[in-house]
Design an enzyme around this catalytic site. Structure first.
Site, PDB file in Angstrom:
ATOM      1  N   ASP A  85      55.935  50.687  36.719  1.00  0.00           N
ATOM      2  CA  ASP A  85      56.781  50.898  37.900  1.00  0.00           C
ATOM      3  C   ASP A  85      58.123  50.233  37.598  1.00  0.00           C
ATOM      4  O   ASP A  85      58.206  49.013  37.538  1.00  0.00           O
ATOM      5  CB  ASP A  85      56.118  50.244  39.126  1.00  0.00           C
ATOM      6  CG  ASP A  85      56.959  50.365  40.392  1.00  0.00           C
ATOM      7  OD1 ASP A  85      58.195  50.472  40.295  1.00  0.00           O
ATOM      8  OD2 ASP A  85      56.371  50.353  41.488  1.00  0.00           O
ATOM      9  N   TRP A 110      52.270  42.687  34.340  1.00  0.00           N
ATOM     10  CA  TRP A 110      51.273  43.566  34.973  1.00  0.00           C
ATOM     11  C   TRP A 110      50.547  44.269  33.835  1.00  0.00           C
ATOM     12  O   TRP A 110      51.157  44.570  32.809  1.00  0.00           O
ATOM     13  CB  TRP A 110      52.036  44.565  35.841  1.00  0.00           C
ATOM     14  CG  TRP A 110      51.305  45.764  36.338  1.00  0.00           C
ATOM     15  CD1 TRP A 110      51.374  47.026  35.816  1.00  0.00           C
ATOM     16  CD2 TRP A 110      50.460  45.834  37.470  1.00  0.00           C
ATOM     17  NE1 TRP A 110      50.612  47.869  36.557  1.00  0.00           N
ATOM     18  CE2 TRP A 110      50.027  47.162  37.587  1.00  0.00           C
ATOM     19  CE3 TRP A 110      50.003  44.894  38.423  1.00  0.00           C
ATOM     20  CZ2 TRP A 110      49.178  47.598  38.581  1.00  0.00           C
ATOM     21  CZ3 TRP A 110      49.163  45.329  39.425  1.00  0.00           C
ATOM     22  CH2 TRP A 110      48.758  46.664  39.495  1.00  0.00           C
ATOM     23  N   ASP A 129      58.788  42.784  32.916  1.00  0.00           N
ATOM     24  CA  ASP A 129      60.139  43.109  33.364  1.00  0.00           C
ATOM     25  C   ASP A 129      61.137  42.344  32.512  1.00  0.00           C
ATOM     26  O   ASP A 129      60.843  41.253  32.006  1.00  0.00           O
ATOM     27  CB  ASP A 129      60.303  42.743  34.848  1.00  0.00           C
ATOM     28  CG  ASP A 129      59.546  43.722  35.744  1.00  0.00           C
ATOM     29  OD1 ASP A 129      59.169  44.809  35.251  1.00  0.00           O
ATOM     30  OD2 ASP A 129      59.331  43.395  36.925  1.00  0.00           O
ATOM     31  N   TRP A 161      58.535  41.295  38.588  1.00  0.00           N
ATOM     32  CA  TRP A 161      57.850  40.302  37.743  1.00  0.00           C
ATOM     33  C   TRP A 161      58.812  39.250  37.196  1.00  0.00           C
ATOM     34  O   TRP A 161      58.395  38.344  36.471  1.00  0.00           O
ATOM     35  CB  TRP A 161      57.095  40.998  36.615  1.00  0.00           C
ATOM     36  CG  TRP A 161      56.048  41.940  37.138  1.00  0.00           C
ATOM     37  CD1 TRP A 161      56.091  43.291  37.097  1.00  0.00           C
ATOM     38  CD2 TRP A 161      54.849  41.598  37.829  1.00  0.00           C
ATOM     39  NE1 TRP A 161      54.993  43.828  37.724  1.00  0.00           N
ATOM     40  CE2 TRP A 161      54.196  42.797  38.181  1.00  0.00           C
ATOM     41  CE3 TRP A 161      54.247  40.386  38.209  1.00  0.00           C
ATOM     42  CZ2 TRP A 161      52.998  42.837  38.880  1.00  0.00           C
ATOM     43  CZ3 TRP A 161      53.040  40.424  38.896  1.00  0.00           C
ATOM     44  CH2 TRP A 161      52.426  41.644  39.219  1.00  0.00           C
ATOM     45  N   TYR A 170      66.175  41.796  38.376  1.00  0.00           N
ATOM     46  CA  TYR A 170      65.383  42.762  37.586  1.00  0.00           C
ATOM     47  C   TYR A 170      66.287  43.778  36.890  1.00  0.00           C
ATOM     48  O   TYR A 170      67.159  44.373  37.520  1.00  0.00           O
ATOM     49  CB  TYR A 170      64.397  43.503  38.497  1.00  0.00           C
ATOM     50  CG  TYR A 170      63.771  44.712  37.816  1.00  0.00           C
ATOM     51  CD1 TYR A 170      62.827  44.555  36.813  1.00  0.00           C
ATOM     52  CD2 TYR A 170      64.165  46.006  38.163  1.00  0.00           C
ATOM     53  CE1 TYR A 170      62.270  45.655  36.181  1.00  0.00           C
ATOM     54  CE2 TYR A 170      63.601  47.119  37.539  1.00  0.00           C
ATOM     55  CZ  TYR A 170      62.660  46.933  36.549  1.00  0.00           C
ATOM     56  OH  TYR A 170      62.122  48.018  35.909  1.00  0.00           O
ATOM     57  N   THR A 173      61.870  47.586  32.412  1.00  0.00           N
ATOM     58  CA  THR A 173      60.484  47.198  32.074  1.00  0.00           C
ATOM     59  C   THR A 173      60.111  47.659  30.665  1.00  0.00           C
ATOM     60  O   THR A 173      60.443  48.783  30.260  1.00  0.00           O
ATOM     61  CB  THR A 173      59.498  47.815  33.103  1.00  0.00           C
ATOM     62  OG1 THR A 173      59.919  47.442  34.419  1.00  0.00           O
ATOM     63  CG2 THR A 173      58.077  47.346  32.887  1.00  0.00           C
TER      64      THR A 173
HETATM   65  N1  ABN Z   1      58.295  45.690  38.196  1.00  0.00           N
HETATM   66  C1  ABN Z   1      59.427  46.400  38.489  1.00  0.00           C
HETATM   67  C2  ABN Z   1      59.986  46.128  39.836  1.00  0.00           C
HETATM   68  C3  ABN Z   1      61.054  45.296  39.976  1.00  0.00           C
HETATM   69  C4  ABN Z   1      61.565  45.049  41.219  1.00  0.00           C
HETATM   70  C5  ABN Z   1      60.987  45.638  42.322  1.00  0.00           C
HETATM   71  C6  ABN Z   1      59.926  46.501  42.156  1.00  0.00           C
HETATM   72  C7  ABN Z   1      59.427  46.737  40.903  1.00  0.00           C
END
Ligand code: ABN
Length: 184
Positions: A85, A110, A129, A161, A170, A173
């Site tokens: 995700d 994850w 992340d 994460w 963030y 990923t």
């Molecule tokens: N793991 C990715 C992510 C980052 C920020 C918010 C949702 C998902």
């Protein structure tokens, strides 16, 4: 033989041959009609038994379906991303396993189990992340196989994460193979 007798005999001969011809024509006509009817009946019964291709081209459709589409690691459908995700780091200047320059890999991650179509085996994948830079915004991917809703925290992946990093911004990923699964 006198003329009268001759004429009578000739008339009888004419009548006889006319009768024979008429009968022959009628019986031949009837026979050919019966022959036709017979042919139609036999043909009607035999034609459905002939081997037809009833597949309707399905065999070729199966071929097309069987050939697995090649995907690249810049596409969400790529096998390793089955439970990912986020934004793909491969589209953001990084690679499958390394963060783009200026971003740091998260301390927590994850995990997911994804099947590699090349060997049919299931692999354990960690999704980390990359943190410390604003959102990459390219190649968004939300495959999230077997993910559960947010109220089941332990199996929910819509989470940043980077939360335990110093800079929890963030960016994208990465997806690393960390083991092979027994699950098959
Ligand atoms: N793991 C990715 C992510 C980052 C920020 C918010 C949702 C998902």
């Amino acid at each position: 033989m006198d003329t009268q007798t001759f004429t009578r005999l000739a008339a009888m001969f004419d009548k006889g041959s006319e009768t024979v011809s008429r009968l022959a024509a009628q019986s031949l006509g009837r026979r050919s009609f019966l022959t036709r009817i017979g042919q139609v009946m036999v043909g009607g019964a035999v034609i459905p038994m002939l081997p037809f291709d009833r597949s309707g081209g399905r065999a070729h459709a199966e071929d097309a379906k069987e050939a697995p589409k090649e995907t690249t690691d810049q596409q969400c459908e790529y096998w390793r991303y089955c439970a990912l995700d986020g934004f793909l780091c491969t589209c953001c200047g990084g690679s499958l396993t390394s963060c783009p320059p200026g971003a740091d890999v998260s301390k927590v991650s994850w995990v997911g189990t994804c099947q590699n179509p090349k060997d049919g085996k299931a692999y354990l994948i960690t999704y980390n992340d990359c943190c410390g830079k604003t959102s990459c915004g390219r190649c968004v991917c939300n495959f999230n196989l077997r993910e559960r809703p947010g109220y089941r925290m332990g199996v929910h992946n819509d989470i940043n994460w980077c939360m335990s990093d110093q800079n929890n911004m963030y960016h994208c990923t990465v997806a690393a193979v960390v083991g092979i699964s027994d699950a098959g």
